[in-house]
Design an enzyme around this catalytic site. Structure first.
Site, mmCIF file in Angstrom:
data_model
loop_
_atom_site.group_PDB
_atom_site.id
_atom_site.type_symbol
_atom_site.label_atom_id
_atom_site.label_comp_id
_atom_site.label_asym_id
_atom_site.label_seq_id
_atom_site.Cartn_x
_atom_site.Cartn_y
_atom_site.Cartn_z
ATOM 1 N N ARG A 1 -26.247 -18.099 -6.452
ATOM 2 C CA ARG A 1 -26.819 -17.119 -7.392
ATOM 3 C C ARG A 1 -27.483 -16.011 -6.589
ATOM 4 N NH1 ARG A 1 -31.746 -16.180 -9.573
ATOM 5 N NH2 ARG A 1 -31.826 -15.414 -11.722
ATOM 6 N N LYS B 1 -35.563 -14.375 -1.894
ATOM 7 C CA LYS B 1 -36.789 -15.107 -2.227
ATOM 8 C C LYS B 1 -37.818 -15.076 -1.108
ATOM 9 C CE LYS B 1 -35.114 -17.948 -5.979
ATOM 10 N NZ LYS B 1 -34.771 -19.287 -6.499
#
Ligand code: 7PM
Length: 271
Positions: free
Chosen positions: A248, A214
């Site tokens: 995740r 991210k």
């Protein structure tokens, strides 16, 4: 709540969206999705998370039918060919219903079951559900994220969604909580959430965390999305050391190894 000593589980991301931000959409065909799925299973994934709508900030909305057309053929083939637990990354009740008919094990909803009918639908099944925090909507959530105290406000939101599940008759044992890194948060907000993540344990439910590749990692390393594996492993390790139960990720093999080091450390031993 007992400190986690078990091996944190790894959820492999299987993006079947044409614009998925880090796969560049190379898995937008069922066969290529199956290839990636097979590799992640071989690498030790406990879950595969299938999402048909890119939640990239600024992304356009996808219709129910389009999302179903993208994910259900993949889920059907995975159910035929593999024995891995499947998670469906969707916030639409109609897509959840289709996935539940196909035997998914977990509904991963970035909108925490706020779609019309989602709570009632989940109350009729006994699969697990992940309630994630997001401020605003994907299209605009990164324009001006603002909090008095991001940890307190994320915790309060999750508490409210847990109460909604209680009222709908969704048992607490089925619920995972997720702070939603990157969903309506500045870089600073994201690192405050990672730093103080253990405060979410006051809600006494297991945490699922998604930080893989991210932008919060790109900001501090200067690395582009395809070059954020070291940073992703650092963040996954920090989250797991702070008690996250499911991580995740895009990079399953590497994360599974990192989680074995976390488990040995938390247990002060190895098996
Ligand atoms: N539960 C859970 N589900 C998720 N789905 C996604 S989309 C994500 C991406 O990896 O593409 C993403 C988020 C924000 C910006 C770009 C890409 N992130 C999560 C998460 O953090 N938690």
């Amino acid at each position: 709540m007992a400190a986690a000593t078990a091996l944190p589980k790894v959820m492999g991301i299987l993006n079947v969206t044409p614009d998925s931000f880090s796969d560049g959409g190379r898995f937008n065909s069922v066969d290529r999705a199956l290839q990636q799925a097979e590799q992640m299973i071989a690498d030790g994934a406990d879950y595969l998370d299938i999402g048909g709508e890119s939640t990239r900030p600024g992304a356009d909305a996808v219709s129910v039918q389009e999302e179903i057309d993208r994910v259900m053929p993949v889920i059907a083939r995975l159910r035929q060919e593999f024995d891995v637990a499947l998670s469906l990354d969707t916030c639409k009740t109609a897509v959840m219903a289709e996935g539940l008919n196909q035997g998914i094990a977990l509904v991963n909803d970035i909108r925490a079951l706020r779609d019309e009918g989602a709570l009632a639908l989940l109350a009729q099944h006994d699969v697990d559900v992940c309630l994630m925090h997001m401020q605003g909507e994907p299209r605009t959530m990164q324009h001006q994220p603002r909090y008095e105290d991001v940890v307190i406000e994320v915790k309060a939101f999750l508490q409210q969604r847990i109460r909604a599940c209680d009222e709908a008759g969704i048992a607490r044992e089925r619920i995972y909580l997720d702070p939603g890194f990157g969903f309506g948060k500045s870089v600073r907000h994201n690192y405050q959430l990672l730093q103080r993540m253990q405060a979410l344990h006051e809600l006494q439910l297991p945490l699922l965390v998604g930080v893989s590749r991210k932008s919060m990692l790109g900001h501090v390393t200067g690395r582009e999305v395809e070059d954020r594996l070291p940073a992703s492993l650092a963040a996954a390790t920090i989250a797991a050391m702070k008690g996250a139960r499911i991580i995740r990720v895009h990079d399953v093999r590497e994360t599974v190894d990192a989680m074995k080091v976390v488990a040995a450390t938390l247990a002060g031993d190895f098996s």
